[in-house]
Design an enzyme around this catalytic site. Structure first.
Site, PDB file in Angstrom:
ATOM      1  N   HIS A  22     -83.460  13.014  35.310  1.00 14.54           N
ATOM      2  CA  HIS A  22     -81.967  12.207  35.237  1.00 14.54           C
ATOM      3  C   HIS A  22     -81.704  12.526  36.487  1.00 14.54           C
ATOM      4  O   HIS A  22     -81.951  13.922  37.002  1.00 14.54           O
ATOM      5  CB  HIS A  22     -81.042  13.281  33.961  1.00 14.54           C
ATOM      6  CG  HIS A  22     -81.280  13.321  32.357  1.00 14.54           C
ATOM      7  ND1 HIS A  22     -80.543  12.018  31.904  1.00 14.54           N
ATOM      8  CD2 HIS A  22     -82.610  13.704  31.962  1.00 14.54           C
ATOM      9  CE1 HIS A  22     -81.098  12.253  30.674  1.00 14.54           C
ATOM     10  NE2 HIS A  22     -82.609  13.330  30.577  1.00 14.54           N
ATOM     11  N   LEU A  23     -81.421  11.732  37.283  1.00 12.61           N
ATOM     12  CA  LEU A  23     -80.903  11.910  39.150  1.00 12.61           C
ATOM     13  C   LEU A  23     -79.305  12.231  38.878  1.00 12.61           C
ATOM     14  O   LEU A  23     -79.125  11.922  39.359  1.00 12.61           O
ATOM     15  CB  LEU A  23     -81.977  10.675  39.360  1.00 12.61           C
ATOM     16  CG  LEU A  23     -83.094  10.974  40.007  1.00 12.61           C
ATOM     17  CD1 LEU A  23     -83.064   9.357  40.462  1.00 12.61           C
ATOM     18  CD2 LEU A  23     -83.141  12.567  40.955  1.00 12.61           C
ATOM     19  N   ARG A  24     -78.457  11.453  37.826  1.00 13.71           N
ATOM     20  CA  ARG A  24     -77.143  11.488  37.750  1.00 13.71           C
ATOM     21  C   ARG A  24     -77.277  10.145  39.011  1.00 13.71           C
ATOM     22  O   ARG A  24     -77.474   9.012  39.418  1.00 13.71           O
ATOM     23  CB  ARG A  24     -76.187  12.957  38.025  1.00 13.71           C
ATOM     24  CG  ARG A  24     -77.303  13.874  37.098  1.00 13.71           C
ATOM     25  CD  ARG A  24     -76.980  13.693  35.927  1.00 13.71           C
ATOM     26  NE  ARG A  24     -76.984  14.726  35.478  1.00 13.71           N
ATOM     27  CZ  ARG A  24     -77.167  14.869  34.354  1.00 13.71           C
ATOM     28  NH1 ARG A  24     -77.834  13.720  32.977  1.00 13.71           N
ATOM     29  NH2 ARG A  24     -77.446  16.205  33.269  1.00 13.71           N
ATOM     30  N   ASN A  77     -78.855   7.403  31.452  1.00  5.52           N
ATOM     31  CA  ASN A  77     -77.429   8.020  31.129  1.00  5.52           C
ATOM     32  C   ASN A  77     -76.366   8.534  31.680  1.00  5.52           C
ATOM     33  O   ASN A  77     -75.713   9.556  31.747  1.00  5.52           O
ATOM     34  CB  ASN A  77     -77.608   9.854  30.118  1.00  5.52           C
ATOM     35  CG  ASN A  77     -78.159  10.035  30.044  1.00  5.52           C
ATOM     36  OD1 ASN A  77     -78.943  10.206  31.449  1.00  5.52           O
ATOM     37  ND2 ASN A  77     -78.044  11.167  30.067  1.00  5.52           N
ATOM     38  N   LYS A  95     -84.780   2.732  26.807  1.00  2.95           N
ATOM     39  CA  LYS A  95     -83.722   4.280  26.229  1.00  2.95           C
ATOM     40  C   LYS A  95     -83.254   4.217  25.567  1.00  2.95           C
ATOM     41  O   LYS A  95     -81.671   3.289  25.209  1.00  2.95           O
ATOM     42  CB  LYS A  95     -83.329   5.139  27.536  1.00  2.95           C
ATOM     43  CG  LYS A  95     -82.698   6.199  26.670  1.00  2.95           C
ATOM     44  CD  LYS A  95     -84.421   7.109  26.521  1.00  2.95           C
ATOM     45  CE  LYS A  95     -83.622   8.846  26.264  1.00  2.95           C
ATOM     46  NZ  LYS A  95     -84.308   9.669  26.506  1.00  2.95           N
ATOM     47  N   LEU A 112     -81.025  19.755  24.384  1.00  3.34           N
ATOM     48  CA  LEU A 112     -81.586  19.090  24.109  1.00  3.34           C
ATOM     49  C   LEU A 112     -82.292  18.028  23.600  1.00  3.34           C
ATOM     50  O   LEU A 112     -82.863  17.848  24.654  1.00  3.34           O
ATOM     51  CB  LEU A 112     -80.530  18.512  23.757  1.00  3.34           C
ATOM     52  CG  LEU A 112     -78.886  18.896  23.036  1.00  3.34           C
ATOM     53  CD1 LEU A 112     -78.151  18.491  23.081  1.00  3.34           C
ATOM     54  CD2 LEU A 112     -79.189  19.935  21.915  1.00  3.34           C
ATOM     55  N   ASP A 145     -87.967  16.209  32.221  1.00  2.00           N
ATOM     56  CA  ASP A 145     -86.018  16.156  31.781  1.00  2.00           C
ATOM     57  C   ASP A 145     -85.222  16.820  32.414  1.00  2.00           C
ATOM     58  O   ASP A 145     -84.418  17.325  31.900  1.00  2.00           O
ATOM     59  CB  ASP A 145     -86.821  16.462  29.840  1.00  2.00           C
ATOM     60  CG  ASP A 145     -84.589  16.239  29.591  1.00  2.00           C
ATOM     61  OD1 ASP A 145     -84.141  15.231  30.330  1.00  2.00           O
ATOM     62  OD2 ASP A 145     -84.650  16.295  28.538  1.00  2.00           O
ATOM     63  N   HIS A 169     -76.732  19.954  35.860  1.00  2.00           N
ATOM     64  CA  HIS A 169     -75.248  20.344  35.557  1.00  2.00           C
ATOM     65  C   HIS A 169     -74.510  21.100  36.626  1.00  2.00           C
ATOM     66  O   HIS A 169     -75.793  21.933  37.024  1.00  2.00           O
ATOM     67  CB  HIS A 169     -75.139  20.772  34.438  1.00  2.00           C
ATOM     68  CG  HIS A 169     -75.701  19.663  33.283  1.00  2.00           C
ATOM     69  ND1 HIS A 169     -74.689  19.080  32.776  1.00  2.00           N
ATOM     70  CD2 HIS A 169     -76.194  19.337  32.576  1.00  2.00           C
ATOM     71  CE1 HIS A 169     -75.251  18.017  31.528  1.00  2.00           C
ATOM     72  NE2 HIS A 169     -76.393  18.148  31.787  1.00  2.00           N
ATOM     73  N   ALA A 182     -76.094  20.788  27.966  1.00  2.00           N
ATOM     74  CA  ALA A 182     -76.789  20.293  27.804  1.00  2.00           C
ATOM     75  C   ALA A 182     -77.732  20.003  29.000  1.00  2.00           C
ATOM     76  O   ALA A 182     -77.891  18.887  29.220  1.00  2.00           O
ATOM     77  CB  ALA A 182     -77.182  19.971  26.527  1.00  2.00           C
TER      78      ALA A 182
HETATM   79  O1  DOR Z   1     -80.685  18.768  28.300  1.00  2.00           O
HETATM   80  C1  DOR Z   1     -80.563  17.823  27.815  1.00  2.00           C
HETATM   81  N1  DOR Z   1     -79.719  17.076  28.702  1.00  2.00           N
HETATM   82  N2  DOR Z   1     -81.383  16.530  26.913  1.00  2.00           N
HETATM   83  C2  DOR Z   1     -80.712  15.527  27.052  1.00  2.00           C
HETATM   84  O2  DOR Z   1     -81.027  13.892  26.230  1.00  2.00           O
HETATM   85  C3  DOR Z   1     -79.867  14.452  27.779  1.00  2.00           C
HETATM   86  C4  DOR Z   1     -79.353  15.748  29.452  1.00  2.00           C
HETATM   87  C5  DOR Z   1     -78.710  15.384  30.304  1.00  2.00           C
HETATM   88  O3  DOR Z   1     -78.379  14.332  30.699  1.00  2.00           O
HETATM   89  O4  DOR Z   1     -78.432  16.260  30.831  1.00  2.00           O
HETATM   90 ZN    ZN Z   2     -83.593  13.378  29.502  1.00  2.00          ZN
END
Ligand code: DOR
Ligand code: ZN
Length: 346
Positions: A16-18, A42, A100, A220, A248, A252, A264
């Protein structure tokens, strides 16, 4: 005595790079060590079309640190409205590497995910035809299912039916967290692979919950019991090419983690390879590390192994890593596994 270990340059098969300032802040932590990464779609709103993927890829490339050699491998976020023609065109153009699947509501920013799996079957059939792999977040979202059971139930209720309905589809079970996941991959044909994260290889739910609740270990799928962790570690160190690294790493802001309702995600990118080297060494399996970080993933995705290398160094005393990385007014806390790490990556 200093020891070194040289690996074919690793790839991260789930990242995840945002976007925006956070993208700029976290991207160097990945490009320092990894040559390629599968980029999760996402965002808010999610990356759902070929045009979205093209624009997001350009933003990632614009944020690359000076001199970085890094290829973002883009994904589309599957929705019940995904247009198979748009998807196929993006795949044929080399714009996306995978698609995905998030069950609706499973995790961070997954509200647009799939609720009715029958509705995406035509898209999955098209993907099987063109060879485009499906990355799966494997958890049911039914509130009546205990959070610790959601992966096992997903395999029975959703994943196995999808794979029977579309047997030609290449599927990656992402961030598997249970022995059930490991056993399911082992029992399946070669078109099923799985990624494993650093935190699920190093920790179990006691690490998160005993003696106080540690929000930086909350992700998660949630950490599971020790026997599940043992099964994951056995799979990762076994040399079985269907298991490979997908960190993963999910940044945050620290305030969102240390909050009444914690987001998460574990931000592992800066320390992933050091932690893995330690974990594999402790398991007596350092020789299996390169397969896991650098060879099995490209083989599954049909891509070449990177020709560049990365050399890890082992010190005599534990290495200190930065506790946070800067991100304007919102620093991000770096994952710490709670045990000494003697390895480091440059
Ligand atoms: O812990 C998680 N963080 N699980 C995920 O599936 C998404 C991810 C997030 O985008 O922060
Ligand atoms: Zn993920």
């Amino acid at each position: 005595m200093t020891q070194t270990l040289t690996l074919a340059r690793p790839d991260d098969w789930h990242l995840h790079l945002r976007d925006g300032a956070m993208l700029k802040a976290v991207l160097p932590e990945t490009t320092r060590h990894f040559a390629r990464a599968i980029i999760m779609p996402n965002l808010v709103p999610p990356v759902v079309t070929g045009a979205d993927a093209r624009a997001y890829k350009a933003r990632i490339e614009a944020a690359l640190p000076e001199g970085a050699h890094f290829t973002p491998l883009m994904t589309l976020y599957l929705t019940e409205e995904t247009d198979p023609e748009d998807l196929a065109a993006a795949y044929a153009a080399g714009l996306i590497t995978a698609v995905k699947l998030y069950p609706a509501g499973a995790t961070t920013n997954s509200a647009s995910g799939v609720a009715d799996f029958a509705r995406v079957q035509p898209v999955l059939e098209r993907m099987a035809e063109i060879g485009c792999p499906l990355c799966v977040h494997g958890e049911v979202t039914d509130r009546s299912i205990d959070i610790f059971d959601r992966e096992a139930v997903f395999i029975d209720r959703v994943l196995d039916p999808i794979r029977r309905a579309v047997p030609g589809l290449r599927v990656i079970m992402e961030h598997i967290t249970t022995k059930d996941g490991v056993d399911y991959v082992r029992a399946s044909p070669e078109n099923l692979g799985a990624t494993l994260t650093v935190q699920h290889l190093m920790l179990d739910r006691n690490d998160m919950l005993v003696g106080g609740m540690r929000p930086h270990y909350y992700c998660l799928p949630i950490l599971k019991r020790r026997d599940h962790r043992d099964a994951l570690l056995a799979a990762a160190t076994s040399g079985d090419a269907r298991f490979f690294l997908g960190t993963d790493s999910a940044p945050h802001p620290t305030h969102a983690k240390e909050s009444e309702c914690c987001s998460a995600g574990c931000f592992t990118a800066p320390v992933a390879l050091a932690c893995l080297a330690q974990t594999f060494e402790d398991a007596g399996a350092l020789a299996a590390l390169e397969g896991f970080t650098s060879r099995h993933g490209p083989a599954f995705y049909g891509l070449p192994v990177n020709s560049e290398t990365l050399t890890l160094t082992r010190s005599d005393s534990p290495v200190h890593f930065p506790a946070q990385i800067a991100n304007g007014a919102d620093p991000v806390t770096v994952f710490t596994p709670g045990r000494p790490i003697y390895w480091s990556a440059p």
